[in-house]
Design a protein around this motif. Structure first.
Motif, PDB file in Angstrom:
ATOM      1  N   ILE A   1     104.116   2.256  -3.885  1.00  0.00           N
ATOM      2  CA  ILE A   1     104.203   1.968  -5.311  1.00  0.00           C
ATOM      3  C   ILE A   1     103.562   3.120  -6.067  1.00  0.00           C
ATOM      4  O   ILE A   1     102.445   3.518  -5.770  1.00  0.00           O
ATOM      5  CB  ILE A   1     103.494   0.650  -5.664  1.00  0.00           C
ATOM      6  CG1 ILE A   1     104.148  -0.525  -4.938  1.00  0.00           C
ATOM      7  CG2 ILE A   1     103.489   0.425  -7.174  1.00  0.00           C
ATOM      8  CD1 ILE A   1     103.398  -1.832  -5.078  1.00  0.00           C
ATOM      9  N   THR A   3     102.665   3.825  -9.991  1.00  0.00           N
ATOM     10  CA  THR A   3     102.641   3.100 -11.258  1.00  0.00           C
ATOM     11  C   THR A   3     101.613   3.678 -12.212  1.00  0.00           C
ATOM     12  O   THR A   3     100.649   4.319 -11.792  1.00  0.00           O
ATOM     13  CB  THR A   3     102.340   1.604 -11.018  1.00  0.00           C
ATOM     14  OG1 THR A   3     102.418   0.909 -12.263  1.00  0.00           O
ATOM     15  CG2 THR A   3     100.970   1.402 -10.409  1.00  0.00           C
ATOM     16  N   ILE A   9      98.146  -4.381 -13.574  1.00  0.00           N
ATOM     17  CA  ILE A   9      98.491  -3.815 -12.266  1.00  0.00           C
ATOM     18  C   ILE A   9      97.254  -3.342 -11.519  1.00  0.00           C
ATOM     19  O   ILE A   9      97.180  -3.444 -10.303  1.00  0.00           O
ATOM     20  CB  ILE A   9      99.535  -2.679 -12.396  1.00  0.00           C
ATOM     21  CG1 ILE A   9     100.161  -2.339 -11.052  1.00  0.00           C
ATOM     22  CG2 ILE A   9      98.944  -1.445 -13.028  1.00  0.00           C
ATOM     23  CD1 ILE A   9     101.190  -3.290 -10.582  1.00  0.00           C
ATOM     24  N   THR A  10      96.250  -2.844 -12.235  1.00  0.00           N
ATOM     25  CA  THR A  10      95.040  -2.364 -11.563  1.00  0.00           C
ATOM     26  C   THR A  10      94.232  -3.518 -10.978  1.00  0.00           C
ATOM     27  O   THR A  10      93.413  -3.299 -10.086  1.00  0.00           O
ATOM     28  CB  THR A  10      94.157  -1.542 -12.509  1.00  0.00           C
ATOM     29  OG1 THR A  10      93.855  -2.326 -13.670  1.00  0.00           O
ATOM     30  CG2 THR A  10      94.850  -0.264 -12.937  1.00  0.00           C
ATOM     31  N   MET A  12      95.746  -6.035  -9.485  1.00  0.00           N
ATOM     32  CA  MET A  12      96.527  -6.531  -8.361  1.00  0.00           C
ATOM     33  C   MET A  12      96.336  -5.711  -7.092  1.00  0.00           C
ATOM     34  O   MET A  12      96.440  -6.241  -5.998  1.00  0.00           O
ATOM     35  CB  MET A  12      98.014  -6.540  -8.716  1.00  0.00           C
ATOM     36  CG  MET A  12      98.390  -7.551  -9.769  1.00  0.00           C
ATOM     37  SD  MET A  12     100.136  -7.460 -10.193  1.00  0.00           S
ATOM     38  CE  MET A  12     100.889  -8.009  -8.663  1.00  0.00           C
ATOM     39  N   VAL A  18      98.283   1.841  -3.676  1.00  0.00           N
ATOM     40  CA  VAL A  18      99.300   2.376  -4.588  1.00  0.00           C
ATOM     41  C   VAL A  18      98.833   3.704  -5.161  1.00  0.00           C
ATOM     42  O   VAL A  18      97.661   4.050  -5.067  1.00  0.00           O
ATOM     43  CB  VAL A  18      99.604   1.406  -5.759  1.00  0.00           C
ATOM     44  CG1 VAL A  18     100.112   0.080  -5.270  1.00  0.00           C
ATOM     45  CG2 VAL A  18      98.408   1.213  -6.638  1.00  0.00           C
ATOM     46  N   PHE A  20      98.125   5.273  -8.499  1.00  0.00           N
ATOM     47  CA  PHE A  20      97.951   5.019  -9.923  1.00  0.00           C
ATOM     48  C   PHE A  20      98.082   6.339 -10.681  1.00  0.00           C
ATOM     49  O   PHE A  20      97.443   7.328 -10.328  1.00  0.00           O
ATOM     50  CB  PHE A  20      96.579   4.418 -10.221  1.00  0.00           C
ATOM     51  CG  PHE A  20      96.429   3.000  -9.776  1.00  0.00           C
ATOM     52  CD1 PHE A  20      97.175   1.993 -10.351  1.00  0.00           C
ATOM     53  CD2 PHE A  20      95.520   2.663  -8.791  1.00  0.00           C
ATOM     54  CE1 PHE A  20      97.038   0.672  -9.952  1.00  0.00           C
ATOM     55  CE2 PHE A  20      95.359   1.351  -8.378  1.00  0.00           C
ATOM     56  CZ  PHE A  20      96.125   0.365  -8.966  1.00  0.00           C
ATOM     57  N   TYR A  58      99.580 -13.353  -3.693  1.00  0.00           N
ATOM     58  CA  TYR A  58     100.544 -13.699  -4.737  1.00  0.00           C
ATOM     59  C   TYR A  58     101.722 -14.535  -4.249  1.00  0.00           C
ATOM     60  O   TYR A  58     102.729 -14.635  -4.937  1.00  0.00           O
ATOM     61  CB  TYR A  58     101.029 -12.428  -5.440  1.00  0.00           C
ATOM     62  CG  TYR A  58      99.886 -11.755  -6.167  1.00  0.00           C
ATOM     63  CD1 TYR A  58      99.452 -12.229  -7.390  1.00  0.00           C
ATOM     64  CD2 TYR A  58      99.208 -10.702  -5.589  1.00  0.00           C
ATOM     65  CE1 TYR A  58      98.384 -11.644  -8.043  1.00  0.00           C
ATOM     66  CE2 TYR A  58      98.136 -10.104  -6.229  1.00  0.00           C
ATOM     67  CZ  TYR A  58      97.729 -10.582  -7.447  1.00  0.00           C
ATOM     68  OH  TYR A  58      96.666 -10.011  -8.090  1.00  0.00           O
TER      69      TYR A  58
END
Length: 76
Positions: A1, A3, A9-10, A12, A18, A20, A58
């Motif tokens: 990912i 993003t 989002i940070t 999650m 991921v 960032f 989730y």
């Protein structure tokens, strides 16, 4: 990912799961994507960690249970 650092989002994902991107600039996204393409072993490790987090944190059932606990605790 890959993003940008926006919204929740940070909350999650962890940084080792991921990429960032601090700004929404195409060249920064491109650099992050190329880094992952050039490092497939690292990309796969990150993807696996992210997948495990999504599956554990989730899934509908576990997420619903967490929300119900929060609502229940705040209703007292």
């Amino acid at each position: 990912i890959v993003t940008s650092v926006t919204g929740g989002i940070t909350d999650m994902f962890e940084r080792d799961e991921v990429c960032f991107i601090p700004e929404q600039k195409p060249n920064i996204y491109l650099e992050a994507i190329l880094k992952l393409i050039d490092n497939p072993v690292e990309a796969n490790k990150m993807a696996e960690k992210a997948r495990k987090r999504i599956e554990s944190d989730y899934r509908l059932k576990s997420h619903t249970e967490k929300l119900m606990t929060i609502y229940y605790d705040h209703s007292k």
